[in-house]
Design a protein around this motif. Structure first.
Motif, PDB file in Angstrom:
ATOM      1  N   PRO A   1       9.351  -7.170 -28.004  1.00  0.00           N
ATOM      2  CA  PRO A   1       9.610  -8.556 -28.406  1.00  0.00           C
ATOM      3  C   PRO A   1       8.829  -8.906 -29.666  1.00  0.00           C
ATOM      4  O   PRO A   1       7.623  -8.662 -29.767  1.00  0.00           O
ATOM      5  CB  PRO A   1       9.111  -9.370 -27.204  1.00  0.00           C
ATOM      6  N   GLY A   2       9.505  -9.469 -30.656  1.00  0.00           N
ATOM      7  CA  GLY A   2       8.856  -9.809 -31.917  1.00  0.00           C
ATOM      8  C   GLY A   2       8.353 -11.239 -31.932  1.00  0.00           C
ATOM      9  O   GLY A   2       8.828 -12.103 -31.204  1.00  0.00           O
ATOM     10  N   GLY A   3       7.377 -11.488 -32.782  1.00  0.00           N
ATOM     11  CA  GLY A   3       6.818 -12.827 -32.905  1.00  0.00           C
ATOM     12  C   GLY A   3       7.281 -13.541 -34.151  1.00  0.00           C
ATOM     13  O   GLY A   3       6.627 -14.490 -34.601  1.00  0.00           O
ATOM     14  N   GLY A   4       8.393 -13.080 -34.758  1.00  0.00           N
ATOM     15  CA  GLY A   4       8.845 -13.696 -35.984  1.00  0.00           C
ATOM     16  C   GLY A   4       7.863 -13.416 -37.116  1.00  0.00           C
ATOM     17  O   GLY A   4       7.350 -12.310 -37.260  1.00  0.00           O
ATOM     18  N   ASN A   5       7.593 -14.412 -37.894  1.00  0.00           N
ATOM     19  CA  ASN A   5       6.635 -14.278 -38.997  1.00  0.00           C
ATOM     20  C   ASN A   5       5.241 -14.680 -38.527  1.00  0.00           C
ATOM     21  O   ASN A   5       4.530 -15.425 -39.207  1.00  0.00           O
ATOM     22  CB  ASN A   5       7.072 -15.155 -40.174  1.00  0.00           C
ATOM     23  N   THR A   6       4.865 -14.169 -37.381  1.00  0.00           N
ATOM     24  CA  THR A   6       3.571 -14.515 -36.787  1.00  0.00           C
ATOM     25  C   THR A   6       2.744 -13.258 -36.598  1.00  0.00           C
ATOM     26  O   THR A   6       3.243 -12.248 -36.095  1.00  0.00           O
ATOM     27  CB  THR A   6       3.767 -15.210 -35.420  1.00  0.00           C
ATOM     28  N   GLY A   7       1.494 -13.332 -37.013  1.00  0.00           N
ATOM     29  CA  GLY A   7       0.561 -12.246 -36.751  1.00  0.00           C
ATOM     30  C   GLY A   7      -0.318 -12.611 -35.567  1.00  0.00           C
ATOM     31  O   GLY A   7      -0.575 -13.801 -35.313  1.00  0.00           O
ATOM     32  N   MET A   8      -0.771 -11.619 -34.816  1.00  0.00           N
ATOM     33  CA  MET A   8      -1.581 -11.912 -33.638  1.00  0.00           C
ATOM     34  C   MET A   8      -2.711 -10.901 -33.519  1.00  0.00           C
ATOM     35  O   MET A   8      -2.517  -9.698 -33.716  1.00  0.00           O
ATOM     36  CB  MET A   8      -0.729 -11.906 -32.364  1.00  0.00           C
ATOM     37  N   VAL A   9      -3.894 -11.420 -33.192  1.00  0.00           N
ATOM     38  CA  VAL A   9      -5.067 -10.587 -32.924  1.00  0.00           C
ATOM     39  C   VAL A   9      -5.463 -10.834 -31.474  1.00  0.00           C
ATOM     40  O   VAL A   9      -5.714 -11.972 -31.076  1.00  0.00           O
ATOM     41  CB  VAL A   9      -6.227 -10.920 -33.878  1.00  0.00           C
ATOM     42  N   GLN A  10      -5.501  -9.755 -30.688  1.00  0.00           N
ATOM     43  CA  GLN A  10      -5.754  -9.862 -29.245  1.00  0.00           C
ATOM     44  C   GLN A  10      -7.079  -9.180 -28.922  1.00  0.00           C
ATOM     45  O   GLN A  10      -7.193  -7.956 -28.998  1.00  0.00           O
ATOM     46  CB  GLN A  10      -4.607  -9.207 -28.478  1.00  0.00           C
ATOM     47  N   TYR A  11      -8.078  -9.982 -28.579  1.00  0.00           N
ATOM     48  CA  TYR A  11      -9.398  -9.472 -28.206  1.00  0.00           C
ATOM     49  C   TYR A  11      -9.364  -9.205 -26.703  1.00  0.00           C
ATOM     50  O   TYR A  11      -9.474 -10.128 -25.889  1.00  0.00           O
ATOM     51  CB  TYR A  11     -10.478 -10.494 -28.568  1.00  0.00           C
ATOM     52  N   LEU A  12      -9.203  -7.941 -26.330  1.00  0.00           N
ATOM     53  CA  LEU A  12      -9.010  -7.582 -24.931  1.00  0.00           C
ATOM     54  C   LEU A  12     -10.308  -7.681 -24.155  1.00  0.00           C
ATOM     55  O   LEU A  12     -11.401  -7.460 -24.697  1.00  0.00           O
ATOM     56  CB  LEU A  12      -8.450  -6.158 -24.832  1.00  0.00           C
ATOM     57  N   ASP A  13     -10.174  -8.014 -22.877  1.00  0.00           N
ATOM     58  CA  ASP A  13     -11.331  -8.041 -21.983  1.00  0.00           C
ATOM     59  C   ASP A  13     -11.518  -6.638 -21.414  1.00  0.00           C
ATOM     60  O   ASP A  13     -10.792  -6.220 -20.508  1.00  0.00           O
ATOM     61  CB  ASP A  13     -11.092  -9.057 -20.863  1.00  0.00           C
ATOM     62  N   VAL A  14     -12.488  -5.907 -21.950  1.00  0.00           N
ATOM     63  CA  VAL A  14     -12.759  -4.537 -21.505  1.00  0.00           C
ATOM     64  C   VAL A  14     -14.186  -4.417 -20.972  1.00  0.00           C
ATOM     65  O   VAL A  14     -14.762  -3.331 -20.967  1.00  0.00           O
ATOM     66  CB  VAL A  14     -12.525  -3.523 -22.647  1.00  0.00           C
ATOM     67  N   GLY A  15     -14.741  -5.527 -20.515  1.00  0.00           N
ATOM     68  CA  GLY A  15     -16.113  -5.496 -20.031  1.00  0.00           C
ATOM     69  C   GLY A  15     -17.086  -5.423 -21.196  1.00  0.00           C
ATOM     70  O   GLY A  15     -16.887  -6.031 -22.241  1.00  0.00           O
ATOM     71  N   GLN A  16     -18.147  -4.633 -21.009  1.00  0.00           N
ATOM     72  CA  GLN A  16     -19.180  -4.501 -22.044  1.00  0.00           C
ATOM     73  C   GLN A  16     -18.713  -3.498 -23.087  1.00  0.00           C
ATOM     74  O   GLN A  16     -19.045  -2.319 -23.044  1.00  0.00           O
ATOM     75  CB  GLN A  16     -20.515  -4.072 -21.413  1.00  0.00           C
ATOM     76  N   GLY A  17     -17.924  -3.973 -24.033  1.00  0.00           N
ATOM     77  CA  GLY A  17     -17.386  -3.113 -25.073  1.00  0.00           C
ATOM     78  C   GLY A  17     -16.432  -3.907 -25.947  1.00  0.00           C
ATOM     79  O   GLY A  17     -16.233  -5.115 -25.754  1.00  0.00           O
ATOM     80  N   ASP A  18     -15.834  -3.227 -26.903  1.00  0.00           N
ATOM     81  CA  ASP A  18     -14.885  -3.854 -27.825  1.00  0.00           C
ATOM     82  C   ASP A  18     -13.552  -3.135 -27.769  1.00  0.00           C
ATOM     83  O   ASP A  18     -13.504  -1.888 -27.717  1.00  0.00           O
ATOM     84  CB  ASP A  18     -15.398  -3.788 -29.269  1.00  0.00           C
ATOM     85  N   SER A  19     -12.475  -3.908 -27.811  1.00  0.00           N
ATOM     86  CA  SER A  19     -11.140  -3.361 -28.030  1.00  0.00           C
ATOM     87  C   SER A  19     -10.246  -4.511 -28.482  1.00  0.00           C
ATOM     88  O   SER A  19     -10.124  -5.524 -27.780  1.00  0.00           O
ATOM     89  CB  SER A  19     -10.572  -2.712 -26.772  1.00  0.00           C
ATOM     90  N   ILE A  20      -9.656  -4.352 -29.659  1.00  0.00           N
ATOM     91  CA  ILE A  20      -8.892  -5.433 -30.281  1.00  0.00           C
ATOM     92  C   ILE A  20      -7.557  -4.872 -30.747  1.00  0.00           C
ATOM     93  O   ILE A  20      -7.511  -3.864 -31.463  1.00  0.00           O
ATOM     94  CB  ILE A  20      -9.661  -6.027 -31.481  1.00  0.00           C
ATOM     95  N   LEU A  21      -6.482  -5.518 -30.344  1.00  0.00           N
ATOM     96  CA  LEU A  21      -5.138  -5.101 -30.749  1.00  0.00           C
ATOM     97  C   LEU A  21      -4.607  -6.093 -31.779  1.00  0.00           C
ATOM     98  O   LEU A  21      -4.536  -7.297 -31.522  1.00  0.00           O
ATOM     99  CB  LEU A  21      -4.202  -5.045 -29.544  1.00  0.00           C
ATOM    100  N   ILE A  22      -4.241  -5.562 -32.940  1.00  0.00           N
ATOM    101  CA  ILE A  22      -3.680  -6.377 -34.020  1.00  0.00           C
ATOM    102  C   ILE A  22      -2.193  -6.069 -34.128  1.00  0.00           C
ATOM    103  O   ILE A  22      -1.793  -4.910 -34.231  1.00  0.00           O
ATOM    104  CB  ILE A  22      -4.371  -6.071 -35.367  1.00  0.00           C
ATOM    105  N   THR A  23      -1.376  -7.120 -34.104  1.00  0.00           N
ATOM    106  CA  THR A  23       0.063  -6.975 -34.325  1.00  0.00           C
ATOM    107  C   THR A  23       0.424  -7.781 -35.564  1.00  0.00           C
ATOM    108  O   THR A  23       0.243  -9.011 -35.592  1.00  0.00           O
ATOM    109  CB  THR A  23       0.868  -7.476 -33.121  1.00  0.00           C
ATOM    110  N   THR A  24       0.897  -7.120 -36.599  1.00  0.00           N
ATOM    111  CA  THR A  24       1.174  -7.781 -37.874  1.00  0.00           C
ATOM    112  C   THR A  24       2.541  -8.461 -37.831  1.00  0.00           C
ATOM    113  O   THR A  24       3.372  -8.166 -36.958  1.00  0.00           O
ATOM    114  CB  THR A  24       1.141  -6.767 -39.019  1.00  0.00           C
ATOM    115  N   PRO A  25       2.808  -9.377 -38.774  1.00  0.00           N
ATOM    116  CA  PRO A  25       4.140 -10.012 -38.827  1.00  0.00           C
ATOM    117  C   PRO A  25       5.270  -9.003 -38.976  1.00  0.00           C
ATOM    118  O   PRO A  25       6.393  -9.266 -38.545  1.00  0.00           O
ATOM    119  CB  PRO A  25       4.032 -10.937 -40.050  1.00  0.00           C
ATOM    120  N   GLY A  26       4.984  -7.853 -39.572  1.00  0.00           N
ATOM    121  CA  GLY A  26       6.001  -6.823 -39.737  1.00  0.00           C
ATOM    122  C   GLY A  26       6.150  -5.903 -38.545  1.00  0.00           C
ATOM    123  O   GLY A  26       6.908  -4.932 -38.603  1.00  0.00           O
TER     124      GLY A  26
END
Length: 891
Positions: free
Chosen positions: A593-618
């Motif tokens: 599913p696309g978000g149109g001309n919308t970009g999204m940054v998703q800061y996931l809950d992974v406990g004590q750590g980092d994981s971030i998913l970036i989905t660009t408008p393209g």
């Protein structure tokens, strides 16, 4: 109530359009209404009574020290440093300030009687406590001291919600105990509601021991226990994952296949003993519940057992021979007993696949009518089962292997008809003759090794595994409707073609008998003097078709032309539209599913750590870090290691990526090599195609990190070392500026430097997307922040001509706070330079490091930055569109 009202209003319309008798619609409405109200009543009463018993609000029960009495209500599972079981609590009291040796009393001096199920987790303090915990059995009367904890809710959108799952099991609290000494056995009668299950556990244990004595290795024995007894605790996790990848987990779950083999074996054995048919059916019908209980009584085996018993009873009485009626009655009985079965994945898959075989198999049979019975039947069943189970497989597991059909076609008969009987007989013989059992187990082991090799070989190339985003129930329903339509019209075409061929064959035969060379000629106007048929066609002379030709001299109505008229232009159109609709539904389900001309940054809950998913408008997908589960079970603590421990990459990140339809990661950006950022990426590279891996250009001295890079090289992932001044454009609307690490001192050797302290060299970058800017900082320390600020404010750019300064915007919309909010990062100077409007802290709940630091939170508040934290808010999603931000979080 709104749903019920809507169904009530639409039922008369369905009855009019489909011309269904009113009596049938009324009965169906009553059934649905009764089921709905039964569910509502059950759910209304599914609440915890512990807060009332302790006279404490539920919000204040978390970590409260309590003391409970009751019975162990399930098998005790001892895995590493944890013993887990279900407990039926019959009395509870608040310990308050009482010590462990105090008398069992409630907060007001009395214990409160109660009847409620809880999950008990006891953290074992020493290795010898494993043997002590292994002696605990279902039905033991016990007294426990510990604390209550609410089950965890989903931390990510679409993630597994343990709290909701336990709610369907009518469990609302976890009970945490420390050490085996927190459990004390009590004197009680040996006869209670769990006595029968206790005997069953002991029998399963004995059968498992016999299986171990028959097979030469624990690997084979664990696999055979799962196959024959439904005991999956000792099944190798890697083997299970490989079976899952190919859609073969139904083999390892006791289901209708096992019940059918069991019932057929019993019936055949009784027939050899010359037992009458009626007696045989009665005996098997009585023994099926014992098998269901012995194999763990999962929803799938309960369904199969009930269906088998109803079918045997119907066969004995000569009634109720319709398979769908038997299936429906089985579902009704199970849902009356426990309406929450409806939410069980096992229940849904079991009933849907069985119903699909009953409904779709008649449509599939004509395609294999001319095949040998065994081969044609096996192919028809396999194809039908694959087509029926496909939408539910991708709905729940978000992946489907294109090799699943081949794997099921080859391995299911092999395991069902050879390995399963061999393993069962070997287990039985082991009670009397161990050497003889090993003789039977040997060919089963060889076939198992062949199975493992085939499964591993089929899983070598990820190209055959397709990833499907989570769909809706509407999509699943549309898939089944389109599939039925296309199979119906294909079957009609097949039957029409066969009738045409038979008619043409008849015409050829008739023309030969009359001395003509061509078939289907019009006999009108020809001589009626027709010779008698040859002896070969004597049977045809008596047929209506031959009599008609003899009398009228022309082709009879219904011979050939009738069949061809059945397959007219409308049927061609219906088949074409059905095929287009089915393919369209598949495409809709596969496309992310696309978000149109919308970009999204998703800061996931992974406990004590980092994981971030970036989905660009393209539609590009970029993963920044992969979290990681720290492993402290080494050396003297090796006994604490669990067989299948939680791993954030495999258990959280990969399922979320698949669920969100990430077919390929265009880039993975690893800020640095510490395990809480890099550990989960191994599972990501193993299961998700990755195009590019960007890291800080250094190595660590840890084996997992080197394994990660070797995996990337083996999978031909492009590797890049990030540095100040590097820039990347994932699509025309997105730009990433890398601003850290600063280049290391020049080293003429081609080897990558090994850096033990990785935080200082974390990759930092600025993402510009849809008019908004996001700063990612990894675990940068204050020293790295100071050096970077000096570079940005005083020195010329390293990738610009001499004299030109770097153009880096000095204000960002969103900043990922470095090092989980540690006091060693995020200085006042750093915040003064970037002035973030929104700050996101990725941090684990109740972590032992004290993150985030109060001073850091104070500095963020001082610059009026909105603070979002994954430990209290769960996943944080920030959408950017035309310079505007919208933020939502899970909790």
């Amino acid at each position: 109530m709104l749903l019920w009202a809507g169904v009530t209003l639409i039922f008369p319309l369905i009855a009019l359009l489909m011309k269904i008798p009113v009596r049938h619609m009324v009965l169906l409405w009553l059934a649905l209404s009764g089921g709905g109200f039964h569910w509502a009543w059950q759910d209304t009463h599914n609440v915890s009574h512990i807060p009332d018993a302790l006279h404490v609000p539920a919000s204040k029960l978390e970590d409260m020290p309590v003391q409970v009495s009751g019975f162990i209500a399930s098998e005790v599972q001892v895995d590493g440093d944890r013993a887990q079981f279900e407990m039926r609590v019959t009395a509870i009291g608040n310990m308050g300030s009482h010590s462990q040796n105090d008398t069992f009393q409630g907060g007001d001096g009395k214990s409160e009687a109660i009847s409620e199920q809880v999950i008990v987790h006891i953290k074992l303090a020493a290795e010898q406590e494993q043997r002590l915990a292994a002696e605990w059995q279902r039905g033991d009367a016990i007294q426990l001291q510990g604390s209550l904890k609410a089950p965890a809710k989903a931390g990510n959108f679409g993630g597994f919600d343990y709290n909701e799952y336990l709610h369907t099991q009518e469990i609302h609290w976890l009970f945490k105990g420390n050490g085996a000494a927190s459990l004390q056995k009590q004197q009680a009668s040996q006869w209670n509601r769990y006595t029968l299950f206790r005997w069953n556990d002991q029998l399963r244990e004995q059968l498992g021991q016999r299986m171990e004595s028959a097979f030469s290795s624990l690997h084979h024995a664990g696999y055979m226990k799962g196959l024959v007894l439904g005991v999956t605790d000792e099944l190798d996790p890697a083997t299970y994952n490989e079976f899952t990848q190919l859609g073969l987990t139904h083999i390892l779950a006791i289901s209708g296949m096992h019940v059918a083999v069991y019932a057929a074996t019993l019936l055949y054995s009784l027939k050899l003993l010359r037992v009458s048919r009626e007696t045989s059916l009665t005996v098997v019908m009585v023994l099926i519940p014992a098998y269901v209980l012995l194999t763990g009584a999962s929803p799938s085996v309960v369904r199969a057992g009930i269906m088998a018993m109803i079918g045997l009873f119907a066969a004995r009485r000569g009634m109720l021979k319709d398979g769908l009626s038997i299936l429906s009655l089985s579902a009704l009985l199970m849902l009356l007993w426990n309406p929450y079965y409806l939410l069980s994945v096992s229940f849904q898959l079991s009933f849907l696949v069985t119903a699909g075989l009953l409904i779709y198999m008649p449509l599939m049979k004509p395609f294999f009518a001319k095949w040998p019975l065994l081969i044609g039947g096996e192919i028809a069943i396999t194809i039908t089962a694959q087509l029926v189970s496909f939408p539910m497989t991708v709905f729940y597991f978000n992946q489907f292997s294109l090799l699943s059909f081949a794997a099921n076609f080859v391995l299911v008969p092999l395991i069902t008809y050879i390995v399963l009987p061999l393993g069962t007989v070997a287990m039985g013989i082991a009670f009397l003759w161990e050497d003889g059992s090993r003789i039977l187990a040997w060919p089963a082991e060889k076939l198992n090794e062949l199975t493992f090799w085939l499964v591993k070989w089929m899983n070598v190339d990820d190209i055959y595994v397709s990833i499907w985003p989570s769909s809706s129930i509407l999509w699943v329903t549309a898939y089944y409707a389109a599939l039925y339509s296309i199979l119906y019209w294909l079957r009609t075409w097949m039957i029409s073609r066969r009738r045409t061929d038979e008619s043409l064959g008849l015409e050829v035969a008739l023309d030969k008998d009359k001395g003509r060379l061509s078939a289907g000629r019009n006999l009108v106007g020809q001589s009626t003097s027709v010779p008698m048929p040859s002896p070969i066609h004597t049977g045809l002379a008596a047929s209506a078709e031959w009599a008609a030709i003899l009398q009228t001299g022309r082709e009879p109505e219904g011979a050939g032309k009738y069949a061809r008229r059945q397959w007219n232009g409308y049927s061609h159109l219906a088949l074409a539209l059905s095929g287009i609709a089915w393919l369209g539904i598949l495409c809709i389900g596969y496309i992310t599913p696309g978000g149109g001309n919308t970009g999204m940054v998703q800061y996931l809950d992974v406990g004590q750590g980092d994981s971030i998913l970036i989905t660009t408008p393209g539609g590009k997908h970029i993963l920044v870090d992969g979290g990681g589960t720290m492993d402290f079970t080494t050396g003297k603590n090796a006994w604490r290691k669990r067989k299948d421990p939680y791993e954030v990459g495999e258990d959280t990140i990969v399922p979320l990526l698949k669920q969100r339809g990430v077919h390929r990661l265009d880039a993975v950006i690893l800020t640095h090599g510490d395990h809480d950022h890099a550990g989960g990426l191994q599972a990501v590279l193993d299961q998700i195609p990755v195009s590019t891996l960007v890291f800080n250009g250094t190595l660590t001295d840890k084996a997992p990190f080197r394994k990660l890079l070797n995996t990337a090289i083996n999978k031909q992932v492009k590797l890049y070392g990030a540095h100040y001044g590097m820039e990347w454009r994932p699509d025309q609307d997105t730009k990433i500026h890398f601003i850290h690490p600063l280049p290391l001192q020049e080293d003429k050797s081609e080897k990558l430097p090994v850096v033990k302290e990785q935080n200082h060299y974390s990759v930092a970058m600025i993402l510009e997307m849809e008019g908004a800017s996001f700063l990612f900082t990894g675990d940068m320390d204050d020293a790295a922040e100071s050096l970077l600020l000096s570079e940005l404010t005083h020195y010329p750019s390293r990738n610009e001509p001499e004299g030109e300064t770097a153009v880096v915007r000095q204000a960002v919309d969103v900043m990922k706070i470095a090092h989980h909010g540690s006091k060693h990062s995020t200085s006042e100077e750093w915040l003064s330079y970037w002035r973030p409007k929104v700050s996101v802290i990725s941090v684990g709940a109740s972590n032992t490091y004290g993150h985030p630091n109060e001073a850091v939170l104070g500095r963020l508040s001082a610059v009026d930055s909105a603070i979002y934290r994954t430990d209290t808010m769960g996943e944080v999603q920030i959408r950017a569109h035309q310079g505007k931000l919208s933020v939502r979080h899970k909790k």
